[in-house]
Write a protein that holds these residues in place. Structure first.
Motif, PDB file in Angstrom:
ATOM      1  N   GLN A   1      20.142  27.571  89.722  1.00 40.68           N
ATOM      2  CA  GLN A   1      19.149  26.508  89.638  1.00 40.68           C
ATOM      3  C   GLN A   1      18.221  26.783  88.466  1.00 40.68           C
ATOM      4  O   GLN A   1      17.551  27.795  88.409  1.00 40.68           O
ATOM      5  CB  GLN A   1      18.328  26.446  90.937  1.00 40.68           C
ATOM      6  N   VAL A   2      18.197  25.885  87.517  1.00 37.17           N
ATOM      7  CA  VAL A   2      17.318  26.041  86.374  1.00 37.17           C
ATOM      8  C   VAL A   2      15.919  25.634  86.768  1.00 37.17           C
ATOM      9  O   VAL A   2      15.713  24.608  87.394  1.00 37.17           O
ATOM     10  CB  VAL A   2      17.802  25.166  85.201  1.00 37.17           C
ATOM     11  N   LEU A   3      14.989  26.437  86.428  1.00 40.30           N
ATOM     12  CA  LEU A   3      13.608  26.101  86.738  1.00 40.30           C
ATOM     13  C   LEU A   3      12.856  25.717  85.483  1.00 40.30           C
ATOM     14  O   LEU A   3      12.938  26.386  84.463  1.00 40.30           O
ATOM     15  CB  LEU A   3      12.911  27.280  87.407  1.00 40.30           C
ATOM     16  N   LEU A   4      12.142  24.631  85.597  1.00 38.89           N
ATOM     17  CA  LEU A   4      11.193  24.230  84.573  1.00 38.89           C
ATOM     18  C   LEU A   4       9.850  24.809  84.979  1.00 38.89           C
ATOM     19  O   LEU A   4       9.577  24.982  86.167  1.00 38.89           O
ATOM     20  CB  LEU A   4      11.137  22.712  84.489  1.00 38.89           C
TER      21      LEU A   4
ATOM     22  N   GLY B   1      10.496  23.567  79.265  1.00 35.36           N
ATOM     23  CA  GLY B   1      11.900  23.572  79.617  1.00 35.36           C
ATOM     24  C   GLY B   1      12.671  24.615  78.846  1.00 35.36           C
ATOM     25  O   GLY B   1      12.215  25.090  77.794  1.00 35.36           O
ATOM     26  N   PRO B   2      13.862  24.991  79.328  1.00 38.59           N
ATOM     27  CA  PRO B   2      14.699  25.932  78.578  1.00 38.59           C
ATOM     28  C   PRO B   2      15.203  25.284  77.301  1.00 38.59           C
ATOM     29  O   PRO B   2      15.209  24.068  77.171  1.00 38.59           O
ATOM     30  CB  PRO B   2      15.844  26.237  79.548  1.00 38.59           C
TER      31      PRO B   2
ATOM     32  N   CYS C   1       8.016  18.643  87.666  1.00 43.60           N
ATOM     33  CA  CYS C   1       8.697  18.261  86.441  1.00 43.60           C
ATOM     34  C   CYS C   1      10.197  18.285  86.717  1.00 43.60           C
ATOM     35  O   CYS C   1      10.689  19.143  87.475  1.00 43.60           O
ATOM     36  CB  CYS C   1       8.334  19.262  85.348  1.00 43.60           C
ATOM     37  N   ALA C   2      10.928  17.366  86.123  1.00 42.56           N
ATOM     38  CA  ALA C   2      12.370  17.302  86.331  1.00 42.56           C
ATOM     39  C   ALA C   2      13.049  16.887  85.035  1.00 42.56           C
ATOM     40  O   ALA C   2      12.445  16.234  84.176  1.00 42.56           O
ATOM     41  CB  ALA C   2      12.712  16.319  87.436  1.00 42.56           C
ATOM     42  N   ALA C   3      14.305  17.257  84.918  1.00 42.73           N
ATOM     43  CA  ALA C   3      15.082  16.894  83.738  1.00 42.73           C
ATOM     44  C   ALA C   3      16.471  16.437  84.148  1.00 42.73           C
ATOM     45  O   ALA C   3      17.016  16.893  85.161  1.00 42.73           O
ATOM     46  CB  ALA C   3      15.182  18.072  82.769  1.00 42.73           C
ATOM     47  N   TYR C   4      16.996  15.521  83.365  1.00 44.35           N
ATOM     48  CA  TYR C   4      18.344  15.008  83.590  1.00 44.35           C
ATOM     49  C   TYR C   4      19.131  15.215  82.307  1.00 44.35           C
ATOM     50  O   TYR C   4      18.645  14.929  81.210  1.00 44.35           O
ATOM     51  CB  TYR C   4      18.288  13.523  83.941  1.00 44.35           C
TER      52      TYR C   4
ATOM     53  N   TRP D   1      14.715  21.189  88.086  1.00 43.96           N
ATOM     54  CA  TRP D   1      13.383  20.998  88.669  1.00 43.96           C
ATOM     55  C   TRP D   1      12.498  22.209  88.441  1.00 43.96           C
ATOM     56  O   TRP D   1      12.976  23.333  88.307  1.00 43.96           O
ATOM     57  CB  TRP D   1      13.514  20.770  90.180  1.00 43.96           C
ATOM     58  N   GLY D   2      11.200  21.933  88.446  1.00 42.27           N
ATOM     59  CA  GLY D   2      10.229  23.013  88.482  1.00 42.27           C
ATOM     60  C   GLY D   2       9.797  23.244  89.916  1.00 42.27           C
ATOM     61  O   GLY D   2      10.235  22.557  90.847  1.00 42.27           O
TER      62      GLY D   2
END
Length: 126
Positions: free
Chosen positions: A1-4, A24-25, A98-101, A116-117
């Motif tokens: 799970q990537v975290l922001l 973000g990464p 915060c979220a990213a797509y 998601w963060g």
């Protein structure tokens, strides 16, 4: 799970302002959709604002409840998304995420976002 990584939450009085940041990464870039969601106790997570990727014109979308008060913007060089919140109201109190797509367009609904963060708390007192 990537975290922001969100920051900038806090407690303010009604009418005050806060600016949230989301780092973000590196591989989430200006070409991807990023957005802000919030969740108040006992309520579902809802979209606050989103910003599409540059290839789609970086289209911004706002919830009716925050239009003309909140501004979403990003600094691609810093991989950072921001949410400037003005004229805050007690009903804005929530945990903000915060979220990213991984795509240039912004889908509808939190379940469609990939990353998601952990959230940052915003409390607005009357």
């Amino acid at each position: 799970q990537v975290l922001l990584l969100e920051s900038g939450g806090g407690s303010v009085q009604s009418g005050g302002s806060l600016t949230l940041s989301c780092l973000g990464p590196g591989y989430i870039s200006g070409s991807d959709c990023m957005g802000w969601f919030r969740q108040a106790p006992g309520k579902e997570r809802e979209e606050v604002a989103s910003m599409g990727g540059d290839s789609g014109g970086a289209h911004r979308r706002y919830a009716d409840a925050v239009k003309d008060r909140f501004i979403i913007f990003r600094d691609n060089a810093k991989n950072t998304l921001y949410l400037q919140m003005n004229s805050l109201k007690p009903e804005d109190t929530a945990t903000y995420y915060c979220a990213a797509y991984a795509g240039w367009y912004c889908p509808v609904g939190p379940s469609n976002y990939n990353y998601w963060g952990q959230g940052t708390q915003v409390t607005v007192s009357s």
